[in-house]
Design an enzyme around this catalytic site. Structure first.
Site, PDB file in Angstrom:
ATOM      1  N   ARG A 159       8.310 -25.527  74.127  1.00  0.00           N
ATOM      2  CA  ARG A 159       8.291 -24.330  73.286  1.00  0.00           C
ATOM      3  C   ARG A 159       7.438 -23.234  73.917  1.00  0.00           C
ATOM      4  O   ARG A 159       7.656 -22.052  73.690  1.00  0.00           O
ATOM      5  CB  ARG A 159       7.708 -24.660  71.905  1.00  0.00           C
ATOM      6  N   LYS A 171       4.416 -15.599  75.679  1.00  0.00           N
ATOM      7  CA  LYS A 171       5.279 -16.006  74.541  1.00  0.00           C
ATOM      8  C   LYS A 171       4.878 -15.214  73.284  1.00  0.00           C
ATOM      9  O   LYS A 171       5.718 -14.671  72.583  1.00  0.00           O
ATOM     10  CB  LYS A 171       5.115 -17.492  74.293  1.00  0.00           C
ATOM     11  N   ASN A 172       3.544 -15.142  73.031  1.00  0.00           N
ATOM     12  CA  ASN A 172       3.076 -14.569  71.762  1.00  0.00           C
ATOM     13  C   ASN A 172       3.091 -13.048  71.751  1.00  0.00           C
ATOM     14  O   ASN A 172       2.716 -12.436  70.750  1.00  0.00           O
ATOM     15  CB  ASN A 172       1.690 -15.109  71.415  1.00  0.00           C
ATOM     16  N   ASP A 192      -5.998 -21.416  70.974  1.00  0.00           N
ATOM     17  CA  ASP A 192      -4.890 -21.964  71.766  1.00  0.00           C
ATOM     18  C   ASP A 192      -5.364 -22.596  73.069  1.00  0.00           C
ATOM     19  O   ASP A 192      -4.569 -23.179  73.795  1.00  0.00           O
ATOM     20  CB  ASP A 192      -3.860 -20.874  72.090  1.00  0.00           C
ATOM     21  N   ARG A 204      -0.218 -22.675  57.664  1.00  0.00           N
ATOM     22  CA  ARG A 204       0.293 -21.394  58.160  1.00  0.00           C
ATOM     23  C   ARG A 204       0.801 -20.502  57.007  1.00  0.00           C
ATOM     24  O   ARG A 204       1.986 -20.174  56.927  1.00  0.00           O
ATOM     25  CB  ARG A 204       1.404 -21.603  59.185  1.00  0.00           C
ATOM     26  N   CYS A 221       3.277 -26.489  59.900  1.00  0.00           N
ATOM     27  CA  CYS A 221       3.466 -27.024  61.239  1.00  0.00           C
ATOM     28  C   CYS A 221       2.265 -27.935  61.498  1.00  0.00           C
ATOM     29  O   CYS A 221       1.299 -27.908  60.742  1.00  0.00           O
ATOM     30  CB  CYS A 221       3.610 -25.903  62.244  1.00  0.00           C
TER      31      CYS A 221
HETATM   32  C1  EPZ Z   1      -0.624 -16.545  66.262  1.00  0.00           C
HETATM   33  O1  EPZ Z   1      -0.243 -17.329  65.147  1.00  0.00           O
HETATM   34  C2  EPZ Z   1      -0.114 -17.310  67.471  1.00  0.00           C
HETATM   35  N1  EPZ Z   1       1.342 -17.441  67.388  1.00  0.00           N
HETATM   36  C3  EPZ Z   1      -0.761 -18.694  67.524  1.00  0.00           C
HETATM   37  O2  EPZ Z   1      -0.320 -19.333  68.720  1.00  0.00           O
HETATM   38  C4  EPZ Z   1      -2.281 -18.527  67.586  1.00  0.00           C
HETATM   39  O3  EPZ Z   1      -2.890 -19.789  67.569  1.00  0.00           O
HETATM   40  C5  EPZ Z   1      -2.746 -17.705  66.378  1.00  0.00           C
HETATM   41  O4  EPZ Z   1      -2.049 -16.432  66.356  1.00  0.00           O
HETATM   42  C6  EPZ Z   1      -4.240 -17.425  66.404  1.00  0.00           C
HETATM   43  O5  EPZ Z   1      -4.572 -16.727  67.590  1.00  0.00           O
HETATM   44  C7  EPZ Z   1       2.101 -16.368  67.712  1.00  0.00           C
HETATM   45  O6  EPZ Z   1       1.603 -15.299  68.038  1.00  0.00           O
HETATM   46  C8  EPZ Z   1       3.586 -16.557  67.630  1.00  0.00           C
HETATM   47  P1  EPZ Z   1      -2.856 -16.076  62.376  1.00  0.00           P
HETATM   48  P2  EPZ Z   1      -0.373 -16.695  63.644  1.00  0.00           P
HETATM   49  O7  EPZ Z   1      -1.992 -15.396  61.364  1.00  0.00           O
HETATM   50  O8  EPZ Z   1      -0.029 -15.257  63.675  1.00  0.00           O
HETATM   51  C9  EPZ Z   1      -4.629 -17.829  58.377  1.00  0.00           C
HETATM   52  C10 EPZ Z   1       0.532 -21.045  70.062  1.00  0.00           C
HETATM   53  O9  EPZ Z   1       0.058 -22.137  70.373  1.00  0.00           O
HETATM   54  N2  EPZ Z   1      -3.648 -16.950  57.706  1.00  0.00           N
HETATM   55  O10 EPZ Z   1      -3.846 -15.270  63.152  1.00  0.00           O
HETATM   56  O11 EPZ Z   1       0.341 -17.593  62.719  1.00  0.00           O
HETATM   57  C11 EPZ Z   1      -3.944 -19.036  58.971  1.00  0.00           C
HETATM   58  O12 EPZ Z   1      -3.854 -20.062  58.017  1.00  0.00           O
HETATM   59  C12 EPZ Z   1       0.428 -20.557  68.630  1.00  0.00           C
HETATM   60  O13 EPZ Z   1       1.085 -20.240  70.860  1.00  0.00           O
HETATM   61  C13 EPZ Z   1      -3.724 -16.797  56.327  1.00  0.00           C
HETATM   62  O14 EPZ Z   1      -4.593 -17.362  55.664  1.00  0.00           O
HETATM   63  O15 EPZ Z   1      -1.957 -16.853  63.432  1.00  0.00           O
HETATM   64  C14 EPZ Z   1      -4.840 -19.445  60.094  1.00  0.00           C
HETATM   65  O16 EPZ Z   1      -5.886 -20.241  59.565  1.00  0.00           O
HETATM   66  C15 EPZ Z   1      -0.191 -21.603  67.729  1.00  0.00           C
HETATM   67  N3  EPZ Z   1      -2.809 -15.990  55.711  1.00  0.00           N
HETATM   68  C16 EPZ Z   1      -5.440 -18.125  60.558  1.00  0.00           C
HETATM   69  O17 EPZ Z   1      -5.178 -17.164  59.527  1.00  0.00           O
HETATM   70  C17 EPZ Z   1      -1.827 -15.338  56.408  1.00  0.00           C
HETATM   71  O18 EPZ Z   1      -1.041 -14.587  55.789  1.00  0.00           O
HETATM   72  C18 EPZ Z   1      -4.857 -17.624  61.876  1.00  0.00           C
HETATM   73  O19 EPZ Z   1      -3.544 -17.309  61.638  1.00  0.00           O
HETATM   74  C19 EPZ Z   1      -1.773 -15.513  57.801  1.00  0.00           C
HETATM   75  C20 EPZ Z   1      -2.683 -16.327  58.439  1.00  0.00           C
END
Ligand code: EPZ
Length: 417
Positions: free
Chosen positions: A397, A22-23, A305, A122, A117
């Site tokens: 999802r 998915k990701n 995850d 996020r 969420c």
């Molecule tokens: C991706 O989310 C995945 N989703 C998530 O999977 C996964 O848990 C996550 O990466 C971490 O591996 C998809 O790929 C669609 P991040 P993403 O940006 O990109 C902070 C699932 O269950 N952050 O790496 O949103 C944020 O708050 C989902 O399949 C900022 O501070 O994750 C978080 O604490 C859930 N500023 C951390 O980074 C930003 O601009 C990780 O977020 C962006 C993120």
């Protein structure tokens, strides 16, 4: 509203095939906005999130037609819309992944700020920091963020946190920018590499994907291509825990074992038998498991995850296990649902202390987010009696044919409307 009902399940056995990730599919579908011409993408998982992303890129202007066995053909020509409405963004958190491609291709984009969420706020500040470094003008207001840039320019961007989404968005924006972009402290998840491989097949010039420094040299334009999505390492990990929690022995096919190293290592630490070949992983139960500690980290650390699924398993491992969740600020909601099933878990901020008990007992619980829902299904397999899970749309999802695949391994699980 449908529910999933699970009854105590004997040790799982048999073979199951994992779907495409998915990701990885989500950013790759967004990346199709960058190219002219036709692309064929194979092994796209049939999930709610994917359906919503396809609806979004169709609305923006791509022509998407389903082909047989989970492939789609995408025809890209004139893009019509550069806005992502609130109702679309609230249905699909990953909708902000179209920002980079729209900014690069149309010179502007207006996206509803992704609603929070269940697992955390996020934010997208790192995405916006990258776009601004490349010369975009960003304005925010009325729940929307707007970005404009006549032509993006290559820049050097340091990510304060190796954000997966920010790395993906900036790579996509940089592909057709003027000059070279360097992303430092980039995310190194396998899905980043899959996206970079897809973009390179389209003609992009990307070096270093999979390391923490990625160099993208802008090219004039990108053409359609063919690509197969990598297997879903989190779906595979979920089935590994399903085998372990029922003390079963199963073989999981269509897997890239390297993507599961942190999960396999943790399972071996607990005492579970793991055997790998190039494209599959076999899990075999031991009669006694050892408690262990885990801390979620960016790849190649233990994946956040998979945290909820391991909490279910640790709930019935004799002794004390400790989980530290370092990625999201609110990703322990499954703990209160597991406690309804008798689990002994104490939460203190980002740390969960789990005292293993003999047996979980079936109860009525609800899925609070995607991986929490999957974790409750796993707990239901091992629990005495019947477990009923509500709000299963969260599970739909991210898991394709979840019940069907579990039933093929012997699980007593059914969906009731
Ligand atoms: C991706 O989310 C995945 N989703 C998530 O999977 C996964 O848990 C996550 O990466 C971490 O591996 C998809 O790929 C669609 P991040 P993403 O940006 O990109 C902070 C699932 O269950 N952050 O790496 O949103 C944020 O708050 C989902 O399949 C900022 O501070 O994750 C978080 O604490 C859930 N500023 C951390 O980074 C930003 O601009 C990780 O977020 C962006 C993120």
């Amino acid at each position: 509203m449908s529910k999933i009902v699970i009854n105590h399940t004997p040790p799982l056995s048999g073979t199951v095939r994992v779907s495409g990730a998915k990701n990885s599919a989500l950013p790759i579908l967004a990346a199709c906005l960058l190219a002219d011409g036709d692309s064929t993408i194979e092994d796209i998982p049939n999930l709610k999130d994917i359906e919503n992303m396809i609806a979004l890129i169709k609305w923006i202007g791509l022509d998407v037609s389903p082909l047989e066995n989970y492939s789609v053909r995408i025809r890209s020509s004139k893009l019509k819309n550069h806005e992502v409405s609130y109702d679309l963004a609230s249905k699909l958190r990953a909708s902000f992944l179209v920002m980079g491609p729209l900014l690069a291709r149309m010179g502007r984009t207006r996206v509803s700020l992704p609603g929070g969420c269940p697992i955390g706020t996020r934010p997208i500040d790192l995405h916006l920091k990258g776009f601004m470094a490349m010369g975009a003008k960003i304005t925010q207001g009325h729940g929307y963020v707007e970005a404009k840039a006549k032509k993006l320019k290559g820049a050097k961007i340091y990510l304060d946190f190796p954000s997966v989404g920010a790395t993906e968005n900036i790579i996509m924006a940089a592909c057709v920018a003027d000059g070279q972009t360097i992303i430092e402290n980039a995310a190194v998840e396998p899905e980043i590499v899959d996206l970079a491989n897809f973009l390179s097949s389209m003609g992009a010039d990307i070096k270093g994907a999979g390391t923490d420094t990625i160099r993208i040299s802008g090219v004039k334009d990108l053409k359609g291509c063919n690509h197969t999505i990598i297997p879903d390492r989190i779906e595979a990990g979920t089935f590994m825990v399903a085998a372990a929690i029922t003390k079963g022995t199963i073989k999981i096919e269509n897997v890239m074992p390297d993507h599961l190293k942190p999960v396999s290592a943790k399972m071996r630490e607990i005492g579970i038998g793991i055997k790998e070949d190039d494209t599959s992983i076999s899990v075999s139960a031991a009669d006694r498991y050892k408690p262990s500690d885990l801390k979620t980290m960016p790849f190649p650390g233990f994946p956040t995850d998979m945290q909820a699924q391991f909490m279910s398993l640790m709930s019935i491992i004799d002794g004390t296990s400790i989980i530290t969740e370092t990625i999201f600020e609110n990703r322990f909601m499954h703990a209160s649902e597991l406690k309804r099933m008798g689990a002994n878990i104490k939460i203190d901020g980002r740390t969960a202390v789990i005292e293993g008990i003999k047996k979980l007992t079936g109860a009525q619980v609800k899925a609070t987010d995607l991986r929490a829902g999957a974790a409750l299904v796993l707990a239901g397999l091992a629990a005495d009696g019947e477990t009923e899970i509500g709000e299963v749309e969260h599970i739909d999802r991210g898991y394709h044919n979840f019940e069907k695949k579990l039933i093929s391994l012997g699980a007593k699980i059914r969906r009731v409307e």
